[in-house]
Write an enzyme that holds these catalytic residues in place. Structure first.
Site, PDB file in Angstrom:
ATOM      1  N   ASP A 186      -5.533  26.386  -5.366  1.00  0.00           N
ATOM      2  CA  ASP A 186      -4.493  25.564  -5.998  1.00  0.00           C
ATOM      3  C   ASP A 186      -3.341  25.420  -4.993  1.00  0.00           C
ATOM      4  O   ASP A 186      -2.706  26.418  -4.630  1.00  0.00           O
ATOM      5  CB  ASP A 186      -4.031  26.283  -7.272  1.00  0.00           C
ATOM      6  N   TYR A 198       6.189  12.732 -12.311  1.00  0.00           N
ATOM      7  CA  TYR A 198       5.431  12.235 -11.153  1.00  0.00           C
ATOM      8  C   TYR A 198       6.362  11.504 -10.187  1.00  0.00           C
ATOM      9  O   TYR A 198       6.320  11.725  -8.971  1.00  0.00           O
ATOM     10  CB  TYR A 198       4.331  11.312 -11.661  1.00  0.00           C
ATOM     11  N   THR A 208      -9.494   4.433  -6.967  1.00  0.00           N
ATOM     12  CA  THR A 208     -10.224   5.693  -6.802  1.00  0.00           C
ATOM     13  C   THR A 208     -11.129   5.858  -8.021  1.00  0.00           C
ATOM     14  O   THR A 208     -11.005   5.126  -9.006  1.00  0.00           O
ATOM     15  CB  THR A 208      -9.235   6.861  -6.703  1.00  0.00           C
TER      16      THR A 208
HETATM   17  N1  LIG Z   1      -5.087   6.362  -7.133  1.00  0.00           N
HETATM   18  C1  LIG Z   1      -3.871   5.830  -7.204  1.00  0.00           C
HETATM   19  O1  LIG Z   1      -3.671   4.759  -7.802  1.00  0.00           O
HETATM   20  C2  LIG Z   1      -2.709   6.517  -6.529  1.00  0.00           C
HETATM   21  C3  LIG Z   1      -1.518   5.788  -6.367  1.00  0.00           C
HETATM   22  C4  LIG Z   1      -0.438   6.404  -5.741  1.00  0.00           C
HETATM   23  C5  LIG Z   1      -0.552   7.707  -5.275  1.00  0.00           C
HETATM   24  N2  LIG Z   1      -1.719   8.388  -5.464  1.00  0.00           N
HETATM   25  C6  LIG Z   1      -1.766   9.752  -4.964  1.00  0.00           C
HETATM   26  O2  LIG Z   1      -2.868   9.875  -4.089  1.00  0.00           O
HETATM   27  C7  LIG Z   1      -3.320  11.220  -4.085  1.00  0.00           C
HETATM   28  C8  LIG Z   1      -4.804  11.238  -4.348  1.00  0.00           C
HETATM   29  O3  LIG Z   1      -5.045  10.642  -5.591  1.00  0.00           O
HETATM   30  P1  LIG Z   1      -6.495  10.089  -5.996  1.00  0.00           P
HETATM   31  O4  LIG Z   1      -6.278   8.811  -6.700  1.00  0.00           O
HETATM   32  O5  LIG Z   1      -7.389  10.164  -4.832  1.00  0.00           O
HETATM   33  O6  LIG Z   1      -6.861  11.150  -7.136  1.00  0.00           O
HETATM   34  P2  LIG Z   1      -8.174  12.023  -7.369  1.00  0.00           P
HETATM   35  O7  LIG Z   1      -7.972  12.650  -8.703  1.00  0.00           O
HETATM   36  O8  LIG Z   1      -9.393  11.191  -7.121  1.00  0.00           O
HETATM   37  O9  LIG Z   1      -8.082  13.138  -6.213  1.00  0.00           O
HETATM   38  C9  LIG Z   1      -7.142  14.166  -6.257  1.00  0.00           C
HETATM   39  C10 LIG Z   1      -7.814  15.447  -5.819  1.00  0.00           C
HETATM   40  O10 LIG Z   1      -6.805  16.478  -5.814  1.00  0.00           O
HETATM   41  C11 LIG Z   1      -7.387  17.640  -6.357  1.00  0.00           C
HETATM   42  N3  LIG Z   1      -6.350  18.497  -6.910  1.00  0.00           N
HETATM   43  C12 LIG Z   1      -5.649  18.288  -8.060  1.00  0.00           C
HETATM   44  N4  LIG Z   1      -4.801  19.301  -8.271  1.00  0.00           N
HETATM   45  C13 LIG Z   1      -4.968  20.168  -7.248  1.00  0.00           C
HETATM   46  C14 LIG Z   1      -4.387  21.423  -6.935  1.00  0.00           C
HETATM   47  N5  LIG Z   1      -3.456  21.986  -7.727  1.00  0.00           N
HETATM   48  N6  LIG Z   1      -4.783  22.065  -5.811  1.00  0.00           N
HETATM   49  C15 LIG Z   1      -5.739  21.512  -5.010  1.00  0.00           C
HETATM   50  N7  LIG Z   1      -6.341  20.335  -5.282  1.00  0.00           N
HETATM   51  C16 LIG Z   1      -5.956  19.666  -6.385  1.00  0.00           C
HETATM   52  C17 LIG Z   1      -8.344  17.147  -7.426  1.00  0.00           C
HETATM   53  O11 LIG Z   1      -9.317  18.123  -7.777  1.00  0.00           O
HETATM   54  C18 LIG Z   1      -8.930  15.908  -6.770  1.00  0.00           C
HETATM   55  O12 LIG Z   1     -10.100  16.217  -6.043  1.00  0.00           O
HETATM   56  C19 LIG Z   1      -2.496  11.945  -5.163  1.00  0.00           C
HETATM   57  O13 LIG Z   1      -1.443  12.634  -4.528  1.00  0.00           O
HETATM   58  C20 LIG Z   1      -1.981  10.814  -6.015  1.00  0.00           C
HETATM   59  O14 LIG Z   1      -0.789  11.163  -6.668  1.00  0.00           O
HETATM   60  C21 LIG Z   1      -2.804   7.822  -6.073  1.00  0.00           C
END
Ligand SMILES: NC(=O)c1ccc[n+]([C@@H]2O[C@H](COP(=O)([O-])OP(=O)(O)OC[C@H]3O[C@@H](n4cnc5c(N)ncnc54)[C@H](O)[C@@H]3O)[C@@H](O)[C@H]2O)c1
Length: 265
Positions: free
Chosen positions: A61, A154, A189
């Site tokens: 984590d 967030y 994603t």
């Molecule tokens: N997808 C979007 O639209 C979007 C937009 C803006 C920002 N983001 C950011 O991009 C990043 C990736 O998002 P994503 O869309 O790929 O999401 P996702 O859920 O596909 O991937 C996130 C990963 O982080 C891991 N994770 C979560 N909590 C954790 C923790 N405490 N310790 C270790 N690992 C942890 C999850 O298991 C997952 O594999 C994030 O920071 C998210 O906030 C995403």
């Protein structure tokens, strides 16, 4: 002109079991880096390792101080050092107004997104600053650039990541360590694709509000990240690059980015 390559580079990618983290890990590996994936989802890591070509995994984590230490230590041990860090681990929030939000949920969103990014940067910096070489990319969001009602935790965390990125860029610049961030808009994603498939939200609203007229792809986040991690960005530090199809540039009245009609008629 040289292509972007990462031959000989050793990279750690958090959130590497899914989405933007996994896609970026694959791109870095395809471009020659040796990559270790870190994630809280230990089962997901094994499959992601196959898909990305990563050479190792470590689970924990990012919001836990001991876990964040052991994940950086594991990566450095597996790789024989550390040159690059991409902090993609993150969680969303509950779309509730502040007066209805439980504080423990607010705190968890802050802890995973902001404290997790801080801890992973801090631990990587303990390797990169003494070796006087390294590059880090953090993940902010358009939700950190402007206020989204119902997303206070967030948005606060992502705004904090931008400030942390600027601070670290200034603190570590003289030591040869660059720290930047990307600020993605809505990105397709697996999680977002699932929400779209289940019709949880209407993509046309987002597409109308986006000057480029569509949502982002994980591959587009990966390419921007690879640029910022590469020597092509050798004079860039402390910045957050919106990768948002123009979302944050749009300031017009109404919700249609390409509306040339006079407003207020
Ligand atoms: N997808 C979007 O639209 C979007 C937009 C803006 C920002 N983001 C950011 O991009 C990043 C990736 O998002 P994503 O869309 O790929 O999401 P996702 O859920 O596909 O991937 C996130 C990963 O982080 C891991 N994770 C979560 N909590 C954790 C923790 N405490 N310790 C270790 N690992 C942890 C999850 O298991 C997952 O594999 C994030 O920071 C998210 O906030 C995403």
């Amino acid at each position: 002109m040289q292509q972007i390559r990462f031959d000989g580079k050793r990279a750690l990618v958090t959130g590497g079991a899914s989405g933007i983290g996994e896609t970026t890990a694959k791109l870095l590996a395809d471009l020659g880096a040796r990559v270790v994936l870190a994630d809280i989802n230990a089962d997901g890591l094994k499959a992601a390792m196959q898909r990305t070509g990563a050479v190792g995994v470590t689970s924990g984590d990012v919001a836990n101080e001991q876990d964040a230490e052991h994940m950086v230590d594991d990566a450095a041990r597996i790789l024989g050092g550390l040159d690059l860090l991409f902090n993609s681990a993150g969680i969303g929030d509950d779309l509730v107004p502040v007066h209805q939000q439980p504080v423990d949920r607010w705190q968890r969103v802050l802890d995973v997104n902001l404290k997790g990014t801080y801890l992973m940067c801090r631990n990587a910096g303990r390797i990169m600053v003494p070796q006087k070489r390294g590059a880090i990319v953090n993940v902010a969001s358009i939700v950190g650039l402007g206020a989204f009602p119902g997303r206070s935790a967030y948005g606060t965390a992502k705004a904090g990541i931008m400030h942390l990125t600027a601070t670290l860029g200034c603190e570590w610049g003289a030591d040869g360590v660059r720290v930047n961030a990307i600020a993605p808009a809505y990105t397709k994603t697996p999680m977002v694709r699932d929400l779209l498939d289940r019709k949880i939200f209407d993509p046309t609203k987002i597409e109308r509000r986006t000057p480029l007229g569509r949502m982002g792809l994980p591959e587009e986040m990966a390419k921007a990240t690879a640029f910022l991690l590469s020597d092509w960005a050798s004079y860039i530090t402390g910045v957050t690059l919106p990768v948002d199809g123009g979302w944050s540039a749009f300031g017009g009245a109404g919700d249609v980015a390409r509306n040339f009609e006079p407003q207020g008629k």
